[in-house]
Design an enzyme around this catalytic site. Structure first.
Site, PDB file in Angstrom:
ATOM      1  N   HIS A 176       0.848  -1.198   0.000  1.00 48.03           N
ATOM      2  CA  HIS A 176       0.000   0.000   0.000  1.00 48.03           C
ATOM      3  C   HIS A 176       0.876   1.238   0.000  1.00 48.03           C
ATOM      4  O   HIS A 176       1.978   1.222   0.562  1.00 48.03           O
ATOM      5  CB  HIS A 176      -0.930   0.024   1.223  1.00 48.03           C
ATOM      6  CG  HIS A 176      -2.102   0.918   1.032  1.00 48.03           C
ATOM      7  ND1 HIS A 176      -2.056   2.257   1.327  1.00 48.03           N
ATOM      8  CD2 HIS A 176      -3.328   0.667   0.530  1.00 48.03           C
ATOM      9  CE1 HIS A 176      -3.232   2.797   1.035  1.00 48.03           C
ATOM     10  NE2 HIS A 176      -4.022   1.860   0.542  1.00 48.03           N
ATOM     11  N   ARG A 217      -9.645  -3.332   6.696  1.00 43.72           N
ATOM     12  CA  ARG A 217     -10.722  -3.761   5.799  1.00 43.72           C
ATOM     13  C   ARG A 217     -10.529  -5.231   5.421  1.00 43.72           C
ATOM     14  O   ARG A 217     -11.487  -5.949   5.172  1.00 43.72           O
ATOM     15  CB  ARG A 217     -10.762  -2.874   4.546  1.00 43.72           C
ATOM     16  CG  ARG A 217     -10.997  -1.389   4.868  1.00 43.72           C
ATOM     17  CD  ARG A 217     -10.830  -0.507   3.643  1.00 43.72           C
ATOM     18  NE  ARG A 217      -9.485  -0.577   3.084  1.00 43.72           N
ATOM     19  CZ  ARG A 217      -9.111  -0.009   1.950  1.00 43.72           C
ATOM     20  NH1 ARG A 217      -9.985   0.688   1.242  1.00 43.72           N
ATOM     21  NH2 ARG A 217      -7.869  -0.122   1.514  1.00 43.72           N
ATOM     22  N   ASP A 265      -8.097  -5.539  -1.189  1.00 38.33           N
ATOM     23  CA  ASP A 265      -8.384  -6.366  -2.368  1.00 38.33           C
ATOM     24  C   ASP A 265      -7.927  -7.814  -2.212  1.00 38.33           C
ATOM     25  O   ASP A 265      -8.307  -8.671  -3.015  1.00 38.33           O
ATOM     26  CB  ASP A 265      -7.707  -5.747  -3.601  1.00 38.33           C
ATOM     27  CG  ASP A 265      -8.198  -4.340  -3.849  1.00 38.33           C
ATOM     28  OD1 ASP A 265      -9.423  -4.146  -3.867  1.00 38.33           O
ATOM     29  OD2 ASP A 265      -7.371  -3.427  -3.993  1.00 38.33           O
TER      30      ASP A 265
END
Ligand code: AMX
Length: 433
Positions: free
Chosen positions: A319, A328, A374
């Site tokens: 990231h 998340r 993701d």
């Protein structure tokens, strides 16, 4: 005026004065310095824009209006009957208003969006003219552009509008656009993968539940997943590619449709939102090449090393800002533990989570070896039979509208100016040193 619009005006417009006074008093305070590395490094070290809806901490993850994801699980107790996942109307209200909504506020928003959800026929005609093989994200941005004919902002600007009032038609476009996106996205899904057998919206359902219904997945658990998915993908402060492009294009007073389409073109990149598609392709490629549904950790480690040796990234890991496991990811893991603990793909995702970070760390250059949002999302969708991974980024995009569109309302209410950073040539930089 709808009641939320009134409340937004009361909340946001006085902020202009507050910010002007703040900038007058402290405008010349230095809040950071930056280096030549920052300039060549995609400006990652530079704080350069204001976004009110959320703030990202590199270790802790995202905070929506000050609340972390675990805190929001406590605070956003707005569930549909029988449900236990937060409903995305609540996070939109929180991002727009900066306050935890009441149950009535959330219900009003569901009704408001249901009323606005009528997609003009020509948008479907435009989609029908495209080859079915067109990537769903390309179809999505084309559909958003086709809806631009409805822009209240563009029509108001053409007639002549006082700049103090820009927020008003922006709000109208934002609400219409968010309301219509699930219908458009579901239409793309059904035309691309389900033989054009379309499903009418059910006005009794909430925004995310209705999206699941129009996609063709009516199990209550899938609707719950949609609520969680739409909530956690909604915003990640202002500098990520989709949020920043929406904000940047909006700063030229391009209307919300034009601005959001720009953001979605950015989300369609594999280093950003398309990573959710890439993760599933990568996991499936691994399982196919090893001819197993549950590769061992040793097999995964070898596959990761092969991926890196081919000069490719491990999708779903790393990231630009985060330096820990994305909360998340953790919240999706919690959902999977509750609903599908024995699923093969989900278990493989968990094994990959144990194997990948030390390998990436050992490269010595990856700043964040941990999984992002993701890395997990596709496996959950696969479990319910939504297996067409090329569609996954569209689902991310529907959710992302909530954050970037709430932000755009604030941009116009605060009269934020045209964004135009200075660029420089390498030659000029070299002369400076
Ligand atoms: N696999 C292999 N190498 C990786 C890596 C990964 N997952 N993540 C970073 N690296 C490499 C970079 O490619 C770069 O290599 P280079 O110096 O040879 O060019 C080096 O590590 C340093 O990169 P970084 O500073 O750690 O990352 P970044 O801020 O430049 O990029 C990101 C961040 C997300 C693009 C990157 O981690 C990546 O490509 N991840 C895989 C794709 C992905 O999951 N994207 C989704 C992100 C979340 C989202 O937006 N939805």
């Amino acid at each position: 005026m709808d009641s939320l619009k009134n409340k937004f005006a009361e909340k946001a417009l006085p902020e202009v004065v507050k910010i002007k006074e703040f900038a007058k008093a402290h405008g010349n305070k230095v809040i950071g310095t930056y280096t030549i590395d920052d300039i060549y490094g995609g400006m990652k070290g530079i704080t350069g824009l204001v976004t009110e809806t959320s703030l990202l901490d590199s270790n802790e993850g995202i905070r929506f209006r000050g609340y972390s994801i675990p805190e929001l699980r406590e605070k956003l107790q707005h569930f549909v009957e029988g449900g236990s996942e937060p409903i995305p109307e609540a996070i939109f209200y929180l991002m727009l208003m900066g306050e935890i909504p009441s149950n009535e506020d959330v219900q009003n928003l569901t009704n408001n969006w249901a009323r606005r959800a009528i997609v003009p026929r020509h948008v479907f005609n435009v989609l029908d003219a495209l080859p079915r093989t067109t990537h769903p994200m390309t179809q999505f941005t084309i559909a958003i552009m086709a809806m631009q004919t409805e822009s209240v902002f563009a029509a108001s600007y053409r007639k002549g509008i006082n700049k103090k009032d820009y927020w008003d038609p922006t709000y109208e476009d934002v609400m219409n656009l968010i309301a219509r996106l699930p219908r458009v996205a579901a239409y793309i899904y059904r035309r691309t993968y389900k033989n054009d057998e379309h499903i009418e919206p059910d006005p009794k359902l909430d925004w995310a539940g209705n999206f699941g219904h129009m996609l063709g997945y009516d199990e209550p658990d899938f609707a719950e997943l949609m609520r969680l998915y739409m909530t956690i993908h909604s915003d990640h402060e202002g500098g990520n590619v989709s949020a920043h492009s929406t904000h940047l294009v909006g700063s030229a007073l391009s209307d919300p449709y034009l601005a959001f389409a720009a953001g979605m073109n950015g989300l369609a990149g594999p280093l950003h939102g398309l990573a959710n598609q890439e993760v599933i392709r990568w996991l499936q490629g691994m399982c196919e090449s090893l001819n197993t549904k549950r590769p061992s950790k040793e097999q995964i480690a070898q596959y990761v090393k092969d991926t890196l040796a081919q000069g490719q990234v491990v999708p779903g890991y790393g990231h630009a800002v985060l330096r820990k496991t994305d909360p998340r990811f953790i919240s999706q893991m919690g959902f999977a533990k509750k609903h599908m603990p024995d699923d093969d793909m989900v278990n493989t995702v968990w094994n990959v989570y144990e194997v990948v970070p030390p390998i990436l760390e050992s490269l010595g250059k990856v700043k964040n070896p941990w999984p992002n949002v993701d890395a997990h999302s596709g496996a959950l969708l696969q479990h319910y039979g939504l297996v067409e991974e090329d569609f996954y980024t569209v689902m991310f995009g529907v959710s992302r509208s909530l954050g970037v569109m709430a932000s755009l309302c604030w941009d116009r209410a605060l009269s934020l100016p045209l964004e135009r950073p200075k660029s420089i040539t390498t030659e000029a930089l070299m002369k400076m040193v």
